[in-house]
Design an enzyme around this catalytic site. Structure first.
Site, PDB file in Angstrom:
ATOM      1  CE  LYS A 218      -0.387  -0.247   5.044  1.00 38.84           C
ATOM      2  NZ  LYS A 218      -1.195  -0.819   6.147  1.00 38.84           N
TER       3      LYS A 218
ATOM      4  CG  ASP B 294       9.828  23.099  -4.703  1.00 34.49           C
ATOM      5  OD1 ASP B 294       8.962  22.210  -4.616  1.00 34.49           O
ATOM      6  OD2 ASP B 294       9.563  24.312  -4.858  1.00 34.49           O
TER       7      ASP B 294
HETATM    8  C1  LIG Z   1      -0.533  -1.790   6.848  1.00 36.01           C
HETATM    9  C2  LIG Z   1      -1.140  -3.075   7.252  1.00 36.01           C
HETATM   10  C3  LIG Z   1      -0.320  -4.215   7.416  1.00 36.01           C
HETATM   11  C4  LIG Z   1       1.177  -4.171   7.363  1.00 36.01           C
HETATM   12  O1  LIG Z   1       1.673  -3.644   8.575  1.00 36.01           O
HETATM   13  P1  LIG Z   1       3.251  -3.522   8.839  1.00 36.01           P
HETATM   14  O2  LIG Z   1       3.351  -3.054  10.237  1.00 36.01           O
HETATM   15  O3  LIG Z   1       3.756  -2.520   7.854  1.00 36.01           O
HETATM   16  O4  LIG Z   1       3.825  -4.858   8.612  1.00 36.01           O
HETATM   17  C5  LIG Z   1      -0.961  -5.413   7.671  1.00 36.01           C
HETATM   18  N1  LIG Z   1      -2.311  -5.483   7.772  1.00 36.01           N
HETATM   19  C6  LIG Z   1      -3.104  -4.402   7.650  1.00 36.01           C
HETATM   20  C7  LIG Z   1      -4.580  -4.561   7.772  1.00 36.01           C
HETATM   21  C8  LIG Z   1      -2.555  -3.160   7.404  1.00 36.01           C
HETATM   22  O5  LIG Z   1      -3.341  -2.088   7.305  1.00 36.01           O
END
Ligand SMILES: *Cc1c(COP(=O)(O)O)cnc(C)c1O
Length: 383
Positions: free
Chosen positions: A43, A320
């Site tokens: 993400k 910038d």
């Molecule tokens: C962002 C997220 C993760 C990953 O978390 P990390 O701490 O970056 O490993 C896993 N599950 C959900 C639902 C998330 O929103």
């Protein structure tokens, strides 16, 4: 100056170390048993590291699934040629349903309204809409309340247009896997999954671990882990640092775009929050600013690396650009900079290093936010 791979059009960039990313992915795979899967969380443009290029490396190293936060992030992966299953970690608006089905993106579902509309549309297109069911176990963010899972499934499972590919929850306190709060979430999740199974509802892939939980509590890997921050070589918390070494993937570099020796007493930058304190201070401009993720709250508080030595950033950070001061002290003799000289904002230079964690502490935030910020505008170079 050795030839580096860098952008043609700007003297500032993010470097992504593909080898480090690959080794971090392998480290997570090594935590897993033979039937357990790895879901790589990409993400927010892979936490600023570039979603499609990173997903391709993760694909080549072996990942079973990808997770994104938004439908558009999923579409970007599909358009980039990623074919693994993709789960969207929240329930989007009903108007996203066609896009989900067209690109085979699995939404997280927690309202029957969405589930049934998704199923209806899937039937009319002659497909089955797979989904993951989010279960609310204590974070109070998203999901079907753990006590309501049976009622929820009864209200949607009759529909032939949908299929449950997985059920999951998310820990609010995974950094304290011995804590009472973590254990309570885990218990609620276990009981909700067991209740659904006992009632004959398909659960598919059962998953709950983020990076911290994957490392600190191997008993909750279940069918899959969802690793994010650790893939990028950043520690989710202090507890994981001594037990799970990772290699940082992102460095941030720039080149000096101007040098000058303003007279003593001259101001630097908007508002003159820094004034040249004495003669023979060299002020160097570098083309990275707050729109590139270098938060303005760092003004006059951070260092950069120049020739393996820390030099202070001075004056207010602009949108910038920002300025650094090279001062000759009796302790350290730094050669004066020239236009085009390399500066490291995050990463190693010789024996010196500035980490995401150092910058996060200065900003009063976490490494996650620092990494996402640098992904916003700087061009990424994959080395
Ligand atoms: C962002 C997220 C993760 C990953 O978390 P990390 O701490 O970056 O490993 C896993 N599950 C959900 C639902 C998330 O929103």
């Amino acid at each position: 100056m050795p030839l580096r791979k860098e952008p043609a059009t700007r003297w500032a960039w993010v470097e992504i170390d593909q080898g480090a990313l690959r080794r971090n992915v392998r480290a997570f795979k090594n935590l897993l048993g033979p039937r357990q899967r790895l879901c790589c969380v990409v993400k927010a443009d892979a936490y600023g590291h570039g979603a499609v290029p990173c997903a391709k490396i993760m694909h080549a190293t072996g990942t079973d699934m990808f997770a994104v936060a938004t439908v558009n992030e999923g579409v970007e992966l599909r358009e980039g040629g990623i074919t693994e299953p993709i789960v969207v970690l929240s329930e989007p608006p009903l108007t996203a349903i066609d896009t989900l089905l067209e690109h085979r993106l699995m939404p997280s579902i927690y309202t029957s309204e969405f589930a049934l509309a998704y199923g209806e549309r899937a039937v009319s297109l002659g497909v089955v809409g797979k989904y993951h069911m989010a279960i609310e176990t204590g974070m109070n963010r998203i999901g079907v309340h753990y006590a309501d899972v049976i009622d929820f499934r009864r209200s949607i499972d009759f529909h032939r247009g949908i299929e449950c590919d997985g059920v999951f929850t998310h820990f609010a306190t995974a950094d304290e896997s011995n804590g009472w709060d973590y254990k309570l979430q885990r218990k609620r999740f276990d009981e909700a999954v067991a209740a659904m199974r006992d009632a004959g509802f398909e659960c598919g892939i059962v998953h709950c671990d983020n990076t911290a939980a994957s490392i600190l509590d191997r008993s909750t890997h279940y069918d899959m882990i969802r690793a994010g921050i650790g893939l990028y070589g950043l520690q989710p918390c202090e507890a994981t640092r001594p037990v799970f070494p990772l290699e940082p993937v992102m460095s941030v570099r720039a080149r000096v775009t101007r040098t000058a020796h303003p007279a003593m007493g001259e101001g630097v930058g908007y508002g003159f929050t820094y004034r040249v304190p004495r003669a023979r201070v060299q002020i160097c401009t570098i083309p990275v600013g707050y729109a590139d993720g270098l938060a303005r709250t760092l003004s006059n508080r951070m260092d950069v690396l120049y020739r393996g030595v820390r030099v202070p950033q001075v004056g207010n950070i602009c949108m910038d650009q920002c300025m650094v001061a090279i001062t000759q002290t009796s302790r350290e003799q730094v050669p004066e900079a020239e236009m085009g000289d390399l500066v490291t904002i995050i990463g190693r230079d010789g024996d010196a290093e500035i980490t995401m964690d150092e910058m996060a502490r200065l900003r009063g935030t976490i490494n996650y936010e620092v990494a996402c910020g640098f992904g916003m505008r700087l061009e990424k170079i994959y080395t």
